[in-house]
Design a protein around this motif. Sequence first.
Motif, short mmCIF file in Angstrom:
data_model
loop_
_atom_site.label_atom_id
_atom_site.label_comp_id
_atom_site.label_asym_id
_atom_site.label_seq_id
_atom_site.Cartn_x
_atom_site.Cartn_y
_atom_site.Cartn_z
N LEU A 182 1.02 -1.44 -0.12
CA LEU A 182 -0.05 -0.62 0.48
C LEU A 182 1.20 1.20 -0.20
CD1 LEU A 182 -2.75 -0.22 2.75
CD2 LEU A 182 -3.56 -1.02 0.22
N LYS A 183 1.90 1.58 0.62
CA LYS A 183 3.18 2.81 0.58
C LYS A 183 3.78 2.49 -0.69
CE LYS A 183 3.33 2.01 5.31
NZ LYS A 183 4.28 2.25 6.64
N LYS A 184 3.84 1.25 -0.75
CA LYS A 184 4.95 1.67 -2.10
C LYS A 184 4.25 1.57 -3.48
CE LYS A 184 7.26 -1.89 -5.32
NZ LYS A 184 7.98 -3.36 -5.47
N ASN A 185 3.43 1.63 -3.81
CA ASN A 185 2.00 1.24 -4.66
C ASN A 185 0.67 2.80 -4.50
OD1 ASN A 185 3.13 -0.27 -5.78
ND2 ASN A 185 1.42 -2.17 -5.88
N LYS A 186 1.49 3.56 -3.91
CA LYS A 186 0.39 4.64 -3.26
C LYS A 186 0.04 5.47 -3.99
CE LYS A 186 -0.50 8.08 0.54
NZ LYS A 186 1.00 9.45 1.18
N ASP A 187 0.85 5.77 -5.50
CA ASP A 187 0.25 6.40 -6.26
C ASP A 187 -0.96 6.02 -7.48
OD1 ASP A 187 1.67 8.17 -5.85
OD2 ASP A 187 3.72 7.40 -6.90
N LEU A 188 -0.96 4.58 -7.29
CA LEU A 188 -1.32 3.90 -8.34
C LEU A 188 -2.91 4.12 -7.47
CD1 LEU A 188 -0.05 -0.03 -8.32
CD2 LEU A 188 -0.20 2.19 -9.96
N TYR A 189 -3.67 4.33 -6.31
CA TYR A 189 -4.88 4.47 -5.86
C TYR A 189 -5.47 5.90 -5.84
CZ TYR A 189 -3.06 3.65 -0.93
OH TYR A 189 -2.29 3.73 0.09
N GLU A 190 -3.72 7.14 -5.32
CA GLU A 190 -4.60 8.58 -5.44
C GLU A 190 -4.15 9.51 -6.94
OE1 GLU A 190 -1.72 9.06 -2.25
OE2 GLU A 190 -2.90 9.20 -1.23
N THR A 191 -4.30 8.49 -7.78
CA THR A 191 -4.25 8.82 -9.11
C THR A 191 -4.57 9.04 -9.58
OG1 THR A 191 -1.08 8.96 -9.30
CG2 THR A 191 -2.25 9.82 -11.03
N PRO A 192 -5.30 10.24 -9.93
CA PRO A 192 -7.09 9.43 -10.17
C PRO A 192 -7.33 9.79 -12.62
CG PRO A 192 -7.14 12.29 -10.07
CD PRO A 192 -5.92 11.60 -9.27
N LEU A 193 -7.68 8.21 -12.80
CA LEU A 193 -7.72 7.99 -14.49
C LEU A 193 -8.88 9.23 -14.77
CD1 LEU A 193 -8.46 4.55 -14.11
CD2 LEU A 193 -6.20 5.55 -14.59
N GLY A 194 -9.32 10.03 -14.35
CA GLY A 194 -10.30 10.92 -14.57
C GLY A 194 -10.29 12.72 -13.86
N GLN A 195 -11.19 13.38 -13.93
CA GLN A 195 -10.84 14.90 -13.08
C GLN A 195 -12.09 14.58 -11.57
OE1 GLN A 195 -13.89 16.35 -15.40
NE2 GLN A 195 -13.31 18.08 -14.23
N LEU A 196 -11.12 14.73 -10.67
CA LEU A 196 -11.46 15.11 -9.01
C LEU A 196 -12.50 17.09 -9.44
CD1 LEU A 196 -8.50 14.12 -7.31
CD2 LEU A 196 -10.61 12.99 -7.86
N VAL A 197 -13.51 16.62 -8.89
CA VAL A 197 -14.48 17.62 -8.62
C VAL A 197 -14.84 18.07 -7.35
CG1 VAL A 197 -15.47 18.02 -10.73
CG2 VAL A 197 -16.52 16.58 -9.32
N ASP A 198 -15.11 19.46 -6.89
CA ASP A 198 -14.86 19.42 -4.72
C ASP A 198 -16.35 19.46 -5.04
OD1 ASP A 198 -15.66 21.75 -2.98
OD2 ASP A 198 -13.59 21.33 -2.51
N ILE A 199 -16.49 18.87 -3.43
CA ILE A 199 -18.40 18.76 -3.30
C ILE A 199 -18.28 18.69 -1.85
CG2 ILE A 199 -20.54 17.30 -3.70
CD1 ILE A 199 -19.61 18.74 -6.52
N ASP A 200 -18.88 19.07 -1.38
CA ASP A 200 -18.80 19.84 -0.30
C ASP A 200 -17.38 19.50 0.50
OD1 ASP A 200 -22.23 19.71 -0.17
OD2 ASP A 200 -22.30 17.66 0.27
N GLY A 201 -17.00 20.20 -0.25
CA GLY A 201 -15.50 20.28 0.59
C GLY A 201 -14.09 19.06 0.13
N HIS A 202 -14.85 17.51 -0.50
CA HIS A 202 -13.94 16.88 -1.02
C HIS A 202 -14.18 16.58 -2.66
CE1 HIS A 202 -14.30 15.79 3.94
NE2 HIS A 202 -15.51 16.28 3.70
N ASN A 203 -12.85 15.95 -2.90
CA ASN A 203 -12.46 15.47 -3.93
C ASN A 203 -13.77 14.64 -4.60
OD1 ASN A 203 -10.85 17.42 -4.65
ND2 ASN A 203 -9.15 15.61 -3.01
N MET A 204 -14.35 14.23 -5.54
CA MET A 204 -15.63 13.05 -6.06
C MET A 204 -14.77 13.00 -8.00
SD MET A 204 -19.14 12.59 -6.89
CE MET A 204 -19.76 12.62 -5.16
#
Length: 316
Positions: free
Chosen positions: A34-56
């Motif tokens: 999980l530490k080694k591959n952190k970028d795999l689940y934290e780098t979005p394949l699409g875009q992030l939009v702000d909804i209620d102060g959080h990324n969707m």
Amino acid sequence: MKKAFKIIGKVFFGLLILIVLFVVIMTIYNQIMLKKNKDLYETPLGQLVDIDGHNMSIYTEGKGEHNIVFMSGWDTVSPILDFKPLYSRLSDDYRCVVIEKFGYGFSDIVDGERDFDTILRQDREALKKAGIEAPYVLCPHSLSGFEATLWAQKYPDEVEAIVGLDMSTANYPELAEMKDSFPQKAAICINKALRATGVLRLMDFDISGTLSEQEKKIYTEIACHKDTNENIVSENENIGAVILEINSAALPETPTLQFLSGDNKNDELWYSTHKEYADASTRGEIVQLECGHYVHDFEYERISKDIKEFIEKDNG
């Protein structure tokens, strides 16, 4: 006899030690990965939009006059990758959009209840912030059928059609008891344990067999990071309330194409509730498939063809 019991006891104890060692090793290995591959689940394949102060997370592919919005089933941890076999066969003609609700995919895990009215509000806001305007062809799998129905009831002008992928319907009585059933509670506990120990890493999430090796890795890391998190569990706990809300109003008249899996082929009530849904619409069709619940991962060729015909017929 005593000697036999001693031998059995030693064997059992030995197996227990092996299981404990396996779990400990997998848990440590999982934390390392999980530490080694952190970028795999934290780098979005699409875009992030702000909804209620959080990324969707919102993913779009293709262009066209119609917007097909894919909505994942319960605990489908990577909707973007799960729906890929289907939307990749539609994006030449339509703009395909995948919504990743909070707790899913690359979206944040947030605090608070996950009632379906809140989920619907957030999803509508996310689409608008991503520049994707209504009307939409909603394409819900499984539990997202509740949200799609609620959407069509409350905002009929925003919903061009509903394409159900073995979707849940509020007029199927057994679903109201799902959240409190022993199998459901057991599944939640097991899934949490599999995530915590990293045993999920031994599973193949590529049901369709169409994902690349890199996409398989991303799917696995997302699963080991987010499977059955508190947002997903809370969503399950709100099933009873949304069923009551939907059943308090008339079924939508929205055109609908319903794909049913082979899992419930012999369940006459499952079919009849979907037929009731189709009969209430201005144009309703039902397609019975001979595959598992994740119909879009098995029959993506057939479903993509039928969706095109349904949309074009409706606009012909």
